[in-house]
Write an enzyme that holds these catalytic residues in place. Structure first.
Site, PDB file in Angstrom:
ATOM      1  N   GLY A 189     126.217 -14.875  88.669  1.00 54.70           N
ATOM      2  CA  GLY A 189     126.412 -13.441  88.561  1.00 54.70           C
ATOM      3  C   GLY A 189     126.861 -12.751  89.825  1.00 54.70           C
ATOM      4  O   GLY A 189     127.273 -11.588  89.783  1.00 54.70           O
ATOM      5  N   ASP A 190     126.799 -13.447  90.954  1.00 57.14           N
ATOM      6  CA  ASP A 190     127.270 -12.865  92.216  1.00 57.14           C
ATOM      7  C   ASP A 190     127.690 -14.003  93.138  1.00 57.14           C
ATOM      8  O   ASP A 190     127.225 -14.117  94.270  1.00 57.14           O
ATOM      9  CB  ASP A 190     126.173 -12.023  92.862  1.00 57.14           C
ATOM     10  N   LEU A 191     128.595 -14.855  92.638  1.00 61.38           N
ATOM     11  CA  LEU A 191     128.947 -16.087  93.339  1.00 61.38           C
ATOM     12  C   LEU A 191     130.054 -15.835  94.374  1.00 61.38           C
ATOM     13  O   LEU A 191     131.019 -16.588  94.466  1.00 61.38           O
ATOM     14  CB  LEU A 191     129.372 -17.161  92.332  1.00 61.38           C
TER      15      LEU A 191
END
Length: 287
Positions: A189-191
């Site tokens: 989700g926040d790579l």
């Protein structure tokens, strides 16, 4: 005033082998992260982030039990503010390594090396999405997630935008209408590049771990692919796509549509958490 000063007593207790003045501090969207020699302390920046600490710890416990081929932070212990003046905190194991600078991808060999490891990372997350223990712990992205997101952007953020900003946002939101519901894989989700750590061996980077699992869900891997493309550009993204075993469903279209929402997601999260700094940054191109 530095958090090393304002929380000196707490940090001295939680990181007894480190000198407070020597501690590195990283500011994320939801937490201040104080990095010790063998563990890190997460201090929530808002009450909303503090309320999510138990859920975050449960997700990290589930991920730590898997053989993903890379390290994730393991929860060691959690503190509560109940009955004290002490801020809530979560202590995690420290994952070694550093983020990879974009200028490190300076030749085809480096691009291939990094892309292969990103493809392996995403394959491991796809496999983890089939583990029933993991699926019981991690939240699943709602089927109407993007419709709700678009409604929230219009209701909450449009009043903070200029006319041209609202027009831009409407175009980005329209691209979400055709996205399918694909809750099959574990999605970080926040790579972004800042959350993926690497160690160097014989002149080449080796992926050592992934941090900041606050937004982890069962969802569409296109979200993580969009973050990789946003961090490192189209050349690396295309290499990852070539190496991965992806079911298509208009994958490139999904990646582009999701990437177009990143700033709006940041701004909407910032409103939820009452974070004026992140809100201003997220809406910078819409005002």
């Amino acid at each position: 005033m530095s958090i090393r000063t304002t929380q000196r007593a707490l940090l001295s207790r939680l990181l007894p082998d480190d000198k407070p003045d020597d501690l590195a501090v990283r500011q994320g969207q939801f937490h201040m992260v104080v990095i010790g020699s063998d563990r890190v302390v997460c201090l929530p920046r808002t009450r909303a982030a503090a309320a999510r600490l138990p859920e975050r710890a449960a997700s990290l416990h589930a991920l730590a039990a898997l053989d993903l081929g890379f390290r994730t932070p393991e929860p060691l212990f959690q503190g509560s503010a109940h009955g004290t003046d002490e801020v809530p905190f979560l202590v995690l194991s420290r994952v070694p390594g550093e983020p990879l600078e974009t200028d490190a991808l300076n030749d085809a060999r480096m691009v291939d090396t990094v892309a292969a490891q990103y493809a392996a990372l995403l394959s491991a997350l796809a496999r983890a999405g089939t583990d029933e223990t993991v699926r019981a712990v991690l939240p699943q992205a709602p089927e109407d997630r993007w419709r709700q997101f678009a409604e929230n952007v219009r209701a909450v953020l449009f009043q903070l935008m200029s006319d041209s900003g609202r027009l831009r946002a409407e175009q980005e939101l329209a691209a979400l209408d055709s996205l399918p519901h694909l809750p099959r894989a574990v999605v970080h989700g926040d790579l972004g590049a800042e959350n993926v750590l690497w160690e160097w061996t014989q002149g080449l980077p080796h992926l050592s771990g992934v941090l900041d699992w606050d937004d982890v869900t069962l969802s569409d891997p296109a979200e993580d692919l969009a973050a990789i493309g946003a961090s490192y550009g189209p050349e690396l993204l295309e290499r990852v796509l070539a190496l991965g075993n992806w079911s298509n469903h208009g994958l490139r279209t999904r990646i582009a549509a999701i990437r177009g929402t990143f700033a709006l997601q940041q701004a909407l999260y910032a409103v939820r958490d009452n974070d004026e700094e992140e809100l201003a940054d997220g809406l910078a191109d819409y005002r």
